[in-house]
Write a protein that holds these residues in place. Sequence first.
Motif, mmCIF file in Angstrom:
data_model
loop_
_atom_site.group_PDB
_atom_site.id
_atom_site.type_symbol
_atom_site.label_atom_id
_atom_site.label_comp_id
_atom_site.label_asym_id
_atom_site.label_seq_id
_atom_site.Cartn_x
_atom_site.Cartn_y
_atom_site.Cartn_z
ATOM 1 N N PRO A 40 0.931 -1.268 -0.181
ATOM 2 C CA PRO A 40 0.058 0.069 0.160
ATOM 3 C C PRO A 40 0.862 1.279 0.037
ATOM 4 C CG PRO A 40 -0.286 -1.109 1.954
ATOM 5 C CD PRO A 40 0.693 -1.992 1.259
ATOM 6 N N LEU B 202 3.408 1.631 -8.543
ATOM 7 C CA LEU B 202 2.017 1.357 -8.789
ATOM 8 C C LEU B 202 1.146 2.159 -8.228
ATOM 9 C CD1 LEU B 202 0.535 -0.182 -11.325
ATOM 10 C CD2 LEU B 202 0.605 -2.002 -9.685
ATOM 11 N N GLY B 203 1.195 2.128 -6.645
ATOM 12 C CA GLY B 203 0.084 2.881 -6.013
ATOM 13 C C GLY B 203 0.078 4.326 -6.314
ATOM 14 N N GLN B 204 1.246 4.894 -6.537
ATOM 15 C CA GLN B 204 1.546 6.463 -6.233
ATOM 16 C C GLN B 204 1.152 6.857 -7.738
ATOM 17 O OE1 GLN B 204 2.261 6.198 -2.751
ATOM 18 N NE2 GLN B 204 2.668 8.284 -3.462
ATOM 19 N N GLY C 76 -0.694 4.834 -10.097
ATOM 20 C CA GLY C 76 -2.041 4.284 -10.751
ATOM 21 C C GLY C 76 -1.572 3.204 -11.770
ATOM 22 N N ASP D 169 -3.206 12.120 -3.678
ATOM 23 C CA ASP D 169 -1.978 12.026 -4.410
ATOM 24 C C ASP D 169 -1.608 10.682 -4.725
ATOM 25 O OD1 ASP D 169 -1.663 14.651 -3.900
ATOM 26 O OD2 ASP D 169 -0.672 14.294 -1.987
ATOM 27 N N LEU D 170 -2.599 9.751 -4.454
ATOM 28 C CA LEU D 170 -2.307 8.310 -4.591
ATOM 29 C C LEU D 170 -3.112 7.836 -5.817
ATOM 30 C CD1 LEU D 170 -0.834 6.115 -3.444
ATOM 31 C CD2 LEU D 170 -2.548 5.629 -1.913
ATOM 32 N N LEU D 171 -2.499 8.047 -7.051
ATOM 33 C CA LEU D 171 -3.017 7.661 -8.259
ATOM 34 C C LEU D 171 -4.117 6.531 -8.246
ATOM 35 C CD1 LEU D 171 -1.250 10.063 -8.871
ATOM 36 C CD2 LEU D 171 -1.321 9.439 -11.262
ATOM 37 N N SER D 172 -3.530 5.461 -7.699
ATOM 38 C CA SER D 172 -4.329 4.156 -7.722
ATOM 39 C C SER D 172 -5.637 4.219 -6.891
ATOM 40 C CB SER D 172 -3.656 2.975 -7.055
ATOM 41 O OG SER D 172 -3.234 3.335 -5.684
ATOM 42 N N MET E 47 -8.028 6.659 -9.077
ATOM 43 C CA MET E 47 -8.921 5.696 -9.888
ATOM 44 C C MET E 47 -9.973 5.083 -9.521
ATOM 45 S SD MET E 47 -5.426 4.199 -11.672
ATOM 46 C CE MET E 47 -5.992 3.251 -13.056
ATOM 47 N N GLN F 161 0.630 15.655 -7.078
ATOM 48 C CA GLN F 161 1.402 15.058 -8.080
ATOM 49 C C GLN F 161 1.631 15.796 -9.419
ATOM 50 O OE1 GLN F 161 3.306 12.362 -7.790
ATOM 51 N NE2 GLN F 161 2.286 10.868 -6.350
ATOM 52 N N ASN G 18 1.071 10.717 -15.608
ATOM 53 C CA ASN G 18 -0.227 9.799 -15.313
ATOM 54 C C ASN G 18 -1.484 10.359 -14.739
ATOM 55 O OD1 ASN G 18 1.556 7.745 -16.087
ATOM 56 N ND2 ASN G 18 1.294 6.425 -14.356
ATOM 57 N N VAL H 179 -5.253 9.326 -15.936
ATOM 58 C CA VAL H 179 -6.259 9.010 -14.918
ATOM 59 C C VAL H 179 -7.363 9.886 -15.018
ATOM 60 C CG1 VAL H 179 -6.805 8.830 -12.233
ATOM 61 C CG2 VAL H 179 -4.794 8.005 -13.187
#
Lengths: 256, 114
Positions: A160, A165-167, A169, B32-35, B38, B51, B55, B59
Amino acid sequence: MKRFIGDFHVHTLLSPCAEVEMTPNHIVLRAVQNGINLLAVTDHNASGNVLAALEAGRKYGVTVLPGMEVECVEEAHIVTIFDTWGQLAQWQKIVTEARKSLPPNNANKFGGQFVVDAYDNFICEEKKMLLGACRLTAREVIDKSRALGALVFAAHIDRPSYSLLGQLGFIGEELTLDAVEISNLNVSELKEQKFRPLIGSLPYMTNSDGHNISDFIQGPKNFLEIKEPSVEEIRLALKGERDRKFKPGYFVGFNR
Amino acid sequence: MKVGEVAQLLILTKVTGRGSLEMEIKGGYTSDLLSNVMGQAKPGMIWVTMQGHHNVVAVASLLGLAAVIITGGTKIEADTITKADENELTVFSTNMSSYEVTGKLYALGIINRQ
């Protein structure tokens, strides 16, 4: 072709979050005892124990590659591994420059940061905080370290925090990584399903990311068949080219 | 409230050229956490982040967001601006923190209705 059991992500007691038992001498000794014959020492944004690890490697007959785990401005961890100390020393200069003006370490809160020699003798304590992001973007970390000859992979993309990948996406093609590291033991399950669409065609690696001896020994390793332990050969193996092999998800002692 | 109105009221610097300022903002999201973005941001929202990586554009475009505000004076990568223009996404820059920007958006009545 030679066979190697490789762990490309191991911390020494220079990393504040690592246990003091993680001296270069102890790491390499335990590696030998457990059949691990290819190691990269990768402290956070630092390389102060790498020379001791290289010496310990020569002492015990384990190949140690000089490395560093760098935190980019997007707050993701990227591991860089080199063939020579000289390359890493150049890389350290760039990283140090990009980390100027960070506060000193609070050893009581975050843990001490110790430099030792290859015989477990204390040399000094690093006073600057080694955790924290540098000003380089992920792309700059990758491009600049590669220009110096590094093998580069995104650390623990399944965690996490501090995961590229987390930062971000997803991991775009312009990030010319050699691999992505998965830390979860359930490699086969995670492998094809969840991450594949988000990471493109990048190969997987599994390293211990050991911060203490037990995690280091029990954590996942990789099985390699390569001509010699070098960045170029590992890269070929990751691509599966010229009969080199790279199999993540290898465990010492109780292999499946 | 429209993207252009918000930009004026918050004195945001527009760094892109092609996105529409006429889009109606349907709420907001700050992360700030792109995942995480999403999974959580919804079409028409305005996104507040530190950020500057490109990316962000992917997103935001994927989700059909109204605009992106990059805060804290973060250096925005050249790629980010190029890609935003290609995707007709409006990106703003500001020296205000994400906290301040989010508070101001909320005060303007931009809230997320279920």
